[in-house]
Design a protein around this motif. Structure first.
Motif, PDB file in Angstrom:
ATOM      1  N   ASN A 245      -0.088   1.046  -4.509  1.00  0.00           N
ATOM      2  CA  ASN A 245      -1.225   2.249  -4.135  1.00  0.00           C
ATOM      3  C   ASN A 245      -2.106   0.860  -3.420  1.00  0.00           C
ATOM      4  N   TYR A 246      -3.264   1.216  -2.915  1.00  0.00           N
ATOM      5  CA  TYR A 246      -4.424   0.593  -2.276  1.00  0.00           C
ATOM      6  C   TYR A 246      -5.074  -0.728  -3.032  1.00  0.00           C
TER       7      TYR A 246
ATOM      8  N   ALA B 201       1.051  -1.168   0.308  1.00  0.00           N
ATOM      9  CA  ALA B 201       0.375  -0.247   0.384  1.00  0.00           C
ATOM     10  C   ALA B 201       0.641   1.452   0.115  1.00  0.00           C
TER      11      ALA B 201
ATOM     12  N   GLY C  59      -5.029  -4.230  -1.838  1.00  0.00           N
ATOM     13  CA  GLY C  59      -6.343  -4.782  -1.650  1.00  0.00           C
ATOM     14  C   GLY C  59      -6.467  -5.840  -2.220  1.00  0.00           C
TER      15      GLY C  59
END
Length: 309
Positions: free
Chosen positions: A125-126, A121, A130
């Protein structure tokens, strides 16, 4: 002195079991051979994605994905310690062999899971983080805890976990997950059943002793051989998709067509083999590893050439 005799054993103090395992035992918990495939396919996803990360952040992201794969392996060994102990192929793993206590393997895997997701993250990026978190969850909870011991379709459905790394890599580099990485997902997803069922054919005794409902144990050899051949046909066709969709060039087409034909031929030999003859299944199992690495290597070469040449 035997290797077993030289291995450190856990000890108990005040009712608590502690490990004297060496670094090699903890590295083995990460399933390094599986991890190498995850790293490679995730890297190809990164390189094939448009845009690209800063080289340092890309390296950190790839490291995070590798740690996540290792965490999944450690948690799988924690959960499967009971069945690993009765299978010749897995009895020497650190947990069933008694070198690492189950609780320690669980804590190690849990810590690495959280670390890998947080690191990805921060480095990318998220979305990528995820997807990595979902991959770990799917492998440990959906596959290991549920599917593996309950259905002969365990490998078919559970294969989604092993197919996600190129999507994670693509998302890490671009912040998106469009159709292209899911095509790579589909190739690995379709590759997984014939790869593992070939292994299960000549290791069916192990799975039967452990009570794992692998296809040869539940449906028999004949049904398994038919399904291996059917999946080989679908896989060979799916392997051409990156070229047909404009994701890959003629190098990839040549590699995919040649290896796809080889995969189908070996799967046909598995289908035609008599019951109890596992020579063709062993050849297919070995070739299947070469097949997947070669396909993704061709994609990588073309991606590098397009970027730097």
């Amino acid at each position: 002195m035997s290797d077993t005799a030289m291995k450190p054993e856990p000890y108990t103090l005040a009712g608590q079991t502690y490990s004297l395992a060496g670094p090699g035992d903890y590295f083995a918990l990460l399933k390094p051979r599986v991890m190498s495939l995850v790293i490679f396919t995730a890297f190809v996803g990164m390189m094939a994605a448009p845009g690209g990360l800063n080289p340092l952040l890309a390296l950190v992201s790839l490291f995070a994905i590798a740690v996540g794969a290792g965490a999944s392996g450690a948690l799988n060994m924690w959960w499967d310690a009971d069945i690993d102990a009765v299978m010749a192929r897995t009895a020497g793993r650190p947990v069933p062999a008694g070198r690492v206590p189950r609780a320690e393997a669980a804590a190690f895997g849990g810590f690495l899971s959280a670390l890998s997701v947080a690191l990805l993250a921060l480095a990318s990026n998220y979305l990528a983080a995820g997807l990595l978190a979902f991959t770990i969850f799917f492998y440990v909870v959906i596959y290991s805890m549920w599917l593996k011991r309950s259905t002969p379709q365990n490998i078919v459905i559970g294969g989604a976990a092993g197919a996600l790394p190129p999507v994670v890599g693509w998302a890490a580099a671009s912040g998106t997950a469009p159709l292209e990485p899911w095509v790579l997902f589909a190739i690995i997803f379709l590759w997984t059943p014939p790869h593992f069922w070939a292994l299960a054919l000549f290791r069916s005794g192990d799975y039967e002793r452990a009570g794992i409902p692998m296809m040869p144990v539940v449906k028999g050899e004949a049904s398994t051989r038919r399904q291996i051949f059917a999946y080989a046909l679908i896989l060979a066709a799916a392997g051409l998709a990156p070229f047909l969709l404009g994701m890959a060039g003629y190098l990839y087409l040549a590699v995919s067509a040649a290896l796809g034909a080889g995969f189908v031929w070996l799967a046909w030999k598995v289908y035609r083999a008599s019951e109890g003859d596992y020579a063709s299944a062993k050849k297919l199992f070995g070739f299947s590893i070469i097949y997947l690495f070669a396909l993704f290597a061709a994609l990588l070469i073309e991606a590098v050439a397009a970027t730097y040449l």
